[in-house]
Write a protein that holds these residues in place. Sequence first.
Motif, PDB file in Angstrom:
ATOM      1  N   ALA A  16      -6.963 -11.686   9.700  1.00 36.58           N
ATOM      2  CA  ALA A  16      -8.430 -11.874  10.834  1.00 36.58           C
ATOM      3  C   ALA A  16      -7.670 -12.221  12.153  1.00 36.58           C
ATOM      4  O   ALA A  16      -7.449 -11.658  13.093  1.00 36.58           O
ATOM      5  CB  ALA A  16      -9.923 -12.856  10.590  1.00 36.58           C
ATOM      6  N   LEU A  17      -6.193 -13.731  11.729  1.00 36.77           N
ATOM      7  CA  LEU A  17      -5.656 -14.028  12.752  1.00 36.77           C
ATOM      8  C   LEU A  17      -4.760 -12.706  13.164  1.00 36.77           C
ATOM      9  O   LEU A  17      -4.707 -13.035  14.550  1.00 36.77           O
ATOM     10  CB  LEU A  17      -4.508 -14.560  12.021  1.00 36.77           C
ATOM     11  CG  LEU A  17      -4.845 -15.815  11.843  1.00 36.77           C
ATOM     12  CD1 LEU A  17      -3.677 -17.054  11.082  1.00 36.77           C
ATOM     13  CD2 LEU A  17      -4.954 -16.640  12.817  1.00 36.77           C
ATOM     14  N   ILE A  25      -2.860 -11.108  17.412  1.00 35.37           N
ATOM     15  CA  ILE A  25      -1.804 -11.260  17.328  1.00 35.37           C
ATOM     16  C   ILE A  25      -0.792 -11.472  18.666  1.00 35.37           C
ATOM     17  O   ILE A  25      -0.036 -12.042  18.977  1.00 35.37           O
ATOM     18  CB  ILE A  25      -0.599 -10.871  16.528  1.00 35.37           C
ATOM     19  CG1 ILE A  25       0.187 -12.403  15.847  1.00 35.37           C
ATOM     20  CG2 ILE A  25      -0.022  -9.712  16.218  1.00 35.37           C
ATOM     21  CD1 ILE A  25      -0.602 -13.771  15.634  1.00 35.37           C
ATOM     22  N   ARG A  26      -0.986 -10.232  19.437  1.00 37.02           N
ATOM     23  CA  ARG A  26      -0.271  -9.794  20.934  1.00 37.02           C
ATOM     24  C   ARG A  26      -1.121 -10.479  21.709  1.00 37.02           C
ATOM     25  O   ARG A  26       0.070 -11.179  22.704  1.00 37.02           O
ATOM     26  CB  ARG A  26      -0.826  -8.021  20.957  1.00 37.02           C
ATOM     27  CG  ARG A  26      -0.727  -7.096  20.086  1.00 37.02           C
ATOM     28  CD  ARG A  26       0.982  -6.655  19.683  1.00 37.02           C
ATOM     29  NE  ARG A  26       1.281  -6.225  18.736  1.00 37.02           N
ATOM     30  CZ  ARG A  26       1.752  -6.803  18.214  1.00 37.02           C
ATOM     31  NH1 ARG A  26       2.274  -7.690  17.645  1.00 37.02           N
ATOM     32  NH2 ARG A  26       2.279  -5.711  16.725  1.00 37.02           N
ATOM     33  N   ALA A  36       5.524 -12.432  17.053  1.00 33.05           N
ATOM     34  CA  ALA A  36       5.263 -12.778  15.394  1.00 33.05           C
ATOM     35  C   ALA A  36       4.934 -11.674  14.350  1.00 33.05           C
ATOM     36  O   ALA A  36       4.495 -10.079  14.868  1.00 33.05           O
ATOM     37  CB  ALA A  36       3.276 -13.697  15.636  1.00 33.05           C
ATOM     38  N   VAL A  37       5.374 -11.654  13.282  1.00 29.64           N
ATOM     39  CA  VAL A  37       5.223 -10.335  11.513  1.00 29.64           C
ATOM     40  C   VAL A  37       4.324 -10.864  10.958  1.00 29.64           C
ATOM     41  O   VAL A  37       4.190 -12.737  10.792  1.00 29.64           O
ATOM     42  CB  VAL A  37       6.690 -10.158  11.713  1.00 29.64           C
ATOM     43  CG1 VAL A  37       7.082  -8.690  13.267  1.00 29.64           C
ATOM     44  CG2 VAL A  37       7.224 -10.961  11.399  1.00 29.64           C
ATOM     45  N   SER A  56       2.841 -22.156  17.180  1.00 29.04           N
ATOM     46  CA  SER A  56       2.132 -22.445  16.432  1.00 29.04           C
ATOM     47  C   SER A  56       1.039 -22.921  16.053  1.00 29.04           C
ATOM     48  O   SER A  56       0.386 -22.945  15.487  1.00 29.04           O
ATOM     49  CB  SER A  56       3.197 -22.907  14.901  1.00 29.04           C
ATOM     50  OG  SER A  56       3.189 -23.858  14.194  1.00 29.04           O
ATOM     51  N   ARG A  57       0.877 -24.173  17.181  1.00 29.38           N
ATOM     52  CA  ARG A  57      -0.082 -24.564  17.691  1.00 29.38           C
ATOM     53  C   ARG A  57      -1.473 -23.722  17.338  1.00 29.38           C
ATOM     54  O   ARG A  57      -3.033 -24.243  16.987  1.00 29.38           O
ATOM     55  CB  ARG A  57       0.282 -25.649  18.850  1.00 29.38           C
ATOM     56  CG  ARG A  57       1.297 -26.965  17.867  1.00 29.38           C
ATOM     57  CD  ARG A  57       0.603 -28.043  18.805  1.00 29.38           C
ATOM     58  NE  ARG A  57       1.150 -26.996  20.744  1.00 29.38           N
ATOM     59  CZ  ARG A  57       2.537 -27.754  21.103  1.00 29.38           C
ATOM     60  NH1 ARG A  57       3.422 -27.845  20.322  1.00 29.38           N
ATOM     61  NH2 ARG A  57       2.576 -26.828  22.495  1.00 29.38           N
ATOM     62  N   ALA A  58      -2.143 -23.539  18.516  1.00 32.94           N
ATOM     63  CA  ALA A  58      -2.258 -22.186  18.506  1.00 32.94           C
ATOM     64  C   ALA A  58      -3.014 -21.187  17.296  1.00 32.94           C
ATOM     65  O   ALA A  58      -4.478 -21.170  17.402  1.00 32.94           O
ATOM     66  CB  ALA A  58      -1.918 -20.311  19.950  1.00 32.94           C
TER      67      ALA A  58
END
Length: 334
Positions: A16-17, A25-26, A36-37, A56-58
Amino acid sequence: MAEKLVAVSDFDDLLALFGNCDENIRMIEKAFTVTAVMKDGGVKLSGESEQVEAASRAISAMLHLLQNKTPLEEQSIRYCISMAGSGDAEKIGELTGDFICITSKGRPIRPKTLGQKKYLEAIRANSITFGVGPAGTGKTYLAVAMAVKAFKAHEVSKIILTRPAVEAGEKLGFLPGDLQNKVDPYLRPLYDGLFDMLGPDTYQKLMEKGLIEVAPLAYMRGRTLDDAFIILDEAQNTTPEQMKMFLTRMGVNSKVIVTGDVTQIDLPDKQRSGLVDALKILEGIEDIAQVYFSEKDVVRHRLVQEIVHAYEKAYEKAALRKEERHNTYRSIRR
């Protein structure tokens, strides 16, 4: 170049992320200029140290929403990005658990921003609440949702929604039909909210019984509204006299919500806005709350937020130029 792994224990949450075709993620990669992978049961971030930490916080905020059964949508992801950029991502947790009602189509209504949550808390705690802010922040929709919830819980016996029929370039006389037909377009946003919450059939039955009333502000004069949930929309287009008239209609066991946007005043001949006056006059009075929304609270299409931001910047520049001209004029006079 910095790297960080954000651990994700649930594989469904990880999917879902990333989203359909990695679209979620884009958005993170574009917002923070990181890569991000999917790796080692989590999300591996690479980029400048400060940007990696913000990304990372997002992602952590997005995970918190998922773990609390809140689906990721473009608006919620952009809000997580915005909060992460300002260092407030941990506050996202305050949004979970707050639930208003379910629409006629089974969709749960929850606050999507901290500004919306503050607005709902103010409505619950006060007899009169002013919700002020730009278009698309959910001021009217959430007010209608709270009205429906109160009605279904038998906290009030009637819902009354009203707004001033002020022309914004159009002329009422050119619209077809009788008076009700002419003012209906001005009341359409209120109808839409009620249709969504109740469904057209239930709405029609309650209208016929007189338990829901949607009418122009002029129809409120001379009445006392007891045991009712009353919403005044587009209040920036009231005159001070109209605003005083409306607020003094409030009866026993009633709750009043006043919504408006002070940057969209359509009153003719530079008349003073009743909303602007009321915010000043009633400030600090117990049981009357004032909640102000910002561009971060816009929950419509992402372009609405950018449009609001662009106009705010333009107004600020115009005000600065006006002040500079005024100062130059004063210096010449001296």
